[in-house]
Design a protein around this motif. Structure first.
Motif, PDB file in Angstrom:
ATOM      1  N   SER A 105       0.843  -1.188   0.000  1.00 42.26           N
ATOM      2  CA  SER A 105       0.000   0.000   0.000  1.00 42.26           C
ATOM      3  C   SER A 105       0.888   1.250   0.000  1.00 42.26           C
ATOM      4  CB  SER A 105      -0.962  -0.039   1.193  1.00 42.26           C
ATOM      5  OG  SER A 105      -2.043   0.850   0.986  1.00 42.26           O
ATOM      6  N   GLN A 128       2.934  -4.225  -3.271  1.00 40.53           N
ATOM      7  CA  GLN A 128       1.565  -4.727  -3.207  1.00 40.53           C
ATOM      8  C   GLN A 128       0.612  -3.546  -3.158  1.00 40.53           C
ATOM      9  OE1 GLN A 128       0.535  -7.979  -0.410  1.00 40.53           O
ATOM     10  NE2 GLN A 128      -0.957  -6.568   0.463  1.00 40.53           N
ATOM     11  N   ALA A 129      -0.235  -3.410  -4.172  1.00 43.03           N
ATOM     12  CA  ALA A 129      -1.204  -2.304  -4.241  1.00 43.03           C
ATOM     13  C   ALA A 129      -0.544  -0.979  -3.908  1.00 43.03           C
ATOM     14  CB  ALA A 129      -2.375  -2.579  -3.300  1.00 43.03           C
ATOM     15  N   LEU A 187     -12.037  -3.756   2.821  1.00 46.11           N
ATOM     16  CA  LEU A 187     -10.623  -4.118   2.709  1.00 46.11           C
ATOM     17  C   LEU A 187     -10.382  -5.590   2.405  1.00 46.11           C
ATOM     18  CD1 LEU A 187      -9.044  -2.097   5.669  1.00 46.11           C
ATOM     19  CD2 LEU A 187      -8.832  -1.620   3.219  1.00 46.11           C
ATOM     20  N   SER A 239      -1.446  -7.366  -6.838  1.00 43.94           N
ATOM     21  CA  SER A 239      -2.761  -6.776  -6.567  1.00 43.94           C
ATOM     22  C   SER A 239      -3.771  -7.867  -6.294  1.00 43.94           C
ATOM     23  CB  SER A 239      -3.228  -5.944  -7.764  1.00 43.94           C
ATOM     24  OG  SER A 239      -4.528  -5.409  -7.528  1.00 43.94           O
ATOM     25  N   GLY A 240      -4.722  -7.559  -5.433  1.00 41.44           N
ATOM     26  CA  GLY A 240      -5.869  -8.430  -5.268  1.00 41.44           C
ATOM     27  C   GLY A 240      -6.917  -8.091  -6.326  1.00 41.44           C
ATOM     28  N   ASP A 243      -9.534  -5.589  -4.980  1.00 45.56           N
ATOM     29  CA  ASP A 243      -9.055  -4.461  -4.175  1.00 45.56           C
ATOM     30  C   ASP A 243      -9.902  -3.224  -4.463  1.00 45.56           C
ATOM     31  OD1 ASP A 243      -7.625  -2.506  -2.794  1.00 45.56           O
ATOM     32  OD2 ASP A 243      -5.691  -3.405  -3.273  1.00 45.56           O
ATOM     33  N   ASN A 245      -9.557  -0.511  -2.361  1.00 49.89           N
ATOM     34  CA  ASN A 245      -8.794   0.574  -1.746  1.00 49.89           C
ATOM     35  C   ASN A 245      -7.812   1.191  -2.740  1.00 49.89           C
ATOM     36  OD1 ASN A 245      -8.091   2.205   0.486  1.00 49.89           O
ATOM     37  ND2 ASN A 245      -6.324   0.900   0.917  1.00 49.89           N
ATOM     38  N   SER A 269      -8.448 -12.263  -3.348  1.00 49.55           N
ATOM     39  CA  SER A 269      -8.056 -11.254  -2.369  1.00 49.55           C
ATOM     40  C   SER A 269      -8.593  -9.885  -2.726  1.00 49.55           C
ATOM     41  CB  SER A 269      -6.526 -11.172  -2.278  1.00 49.55           C
ATOM     42  OG  SER A 269      -5.954 -12.384  -1.846  1.00 49.55           O
ATOM     43  N   ALA A 270      -8.668  -9.035  -1.706  1.00 48.46           N
ATOM     44  CA  ALA A 270      -8.940  -7.611  -1.911  1.00 48.46           C
ATOM     45  C   ALA A 270      -7.628  -6.857  -1.677  1.00 48.46           C
ATOM     46  CB  ALA A 270     -10.060  -7.151  -0.989  1.00 48.46           C
ATOM     47  N   HIS A 271      -7.547  -6.019  -0.651  1.00 51.28           N
ATOM     48  CA  HIS A 271      -6.365  -5.165  -0.478  1.00 51.28           C
ATOM     49  C   HIS A 271      -5.171  -5.894   0.138  1.00 51.28           C
ATOM     50  CE1 HIS A 271      -4.286  -1.375  -0.400  1.00 51.28           C
ATOM     51  NE2 HIS A 271      -4.171  -1.360   0.909  1.00 51.28           N
TER      52      HIS A 271
END
Length: 294
Positions: A105, A128-129, A187, A239-240, A243, A245, A269-271
């Protein structure tokens, strides 16, 4: 010689928390940069970090005023430049010519900026993101849509009743309205992982004061946001798929602009792929870090 340890070390005249693990492997240190701004590594240490330590020398580092690190006398003077200098000072403290970076992030954006500013000290980068600035319009739009989707009941009604057309002000207003359940759905893709994450936060006793975020919000984005093609280092971009976010579309644009980038999307996955698909995430990271420089 680098040894396993936990310490508060002076970086930029501020005592900052560092934990070194897995030195028995004698690998290039993997320095992990957390998100936020204002986050910490408590949960990461106990999920993906624990597995990474079985193969790599891992250096957990919490930024000034974050987690277990102390804050500067005047936190409002914190800046991207100061954070970058802190990371470079950490590398000096480690006593190694170069490190690998893993940032998630906000930490992903910081990792890319460090690699841009001082590439000779960086070998591989995992992001990651990655997020560069709190006010990025694409991220703001995604968060508004994601939080609106995640809200239920009275919270959803209050969001729908908002009459705030300005993008940043609307996002701030929504964040002020949402409850814990909304944030967890926002999230995470799996609510069980969300519960584990929140339990870890509670166990840690650590809080985000918001001071670092406030200081950085008064500044323009770091230069890396406009100079991704200048980063001449192998970068794994993660990345998820879900995601909300830092949206996948944004992460894809980052990967496309990096000269030596590989994008991996985690479908469930998300974030936080590091929490929702921990074993696959770690395997992906280790394979990348062991790849040739190209």
């Amino acid at each position: 010689m680098l040894q396993d340890q936990e310490a508060l070390i002076s970086l930029g005249n501020v005592r900052q928390w560092v934990r070194v693990a897995g030195t028995v492997h004698a690998t290039v240190p993997l320095v992990v940069l957390h998100g936020g701004p204002g986050g910490n590594h408590w949960v990461f240490e106990r999920t993906a970090g624990r597995l990474l330590e079985q193969h790599r020398t891992v250096v957990y580092y919490e930024q000034r005023g974050c987690g277990r690190s102390e804050a500067a006398e005047d936190p409002s003077a914190d800046s991207y430049h100061v954070l970058i200098e802190d990371v470079l000072a950490l590398i000096d403290w480690l006593g190694v010519p170069a490190v690998d970076l893993l940032g998630y992030s906000f930490g992903g954006g910081l990792a890319l900026e460090v690699a841009r500013v001082n590439p000779q000290r960086i070998r591989h980068v995992v992001v990651q993101a990655p997020a560069f600035h709190l006010a990025d319009p694409e991220i703001a739009k995604s968060q508004i849509a994601g939080l609106t989707w995640a809200a239920r009941g009275e919270t959803a009604d209050r969001i729908r009743r908002l009459d705030v057309p300005d993008l940043d002000r609307r996002l701030d207003a929504i964040w002020s309205l949402v409850d814990i359940e909304t944030v967890d759905r926002f999230l995470f893709q799996d609510t069980e992982h969300a519960r584990r994450n929140r339990s870890g936060w509670a166990e840690s006793g650590l809080v985000n004061t918001g001071d670092l975020a406030r200081a950085l919000s008064q500044q323009p984005p770091p230069a890396v946001a406009d100079h991704l093609p200048d980063i001449q280092r192998p970068v794994l971009v993660v990345s998820g798929r879900h995601d909300r976010n830092v949206p996948l579309s944004f992460t894809q644009q980052v990967a496309e602009q990096l000269p030596w980038a590989k994008l991996v999307v985690f479908e469930h996955s998300a974030h936080f792929p590091d929490i929702e698909e921990t074993e696959t995430f770690v395997e992906t990271v280790l394979t990348f870090l062991e790849s040739p420089m190209g």
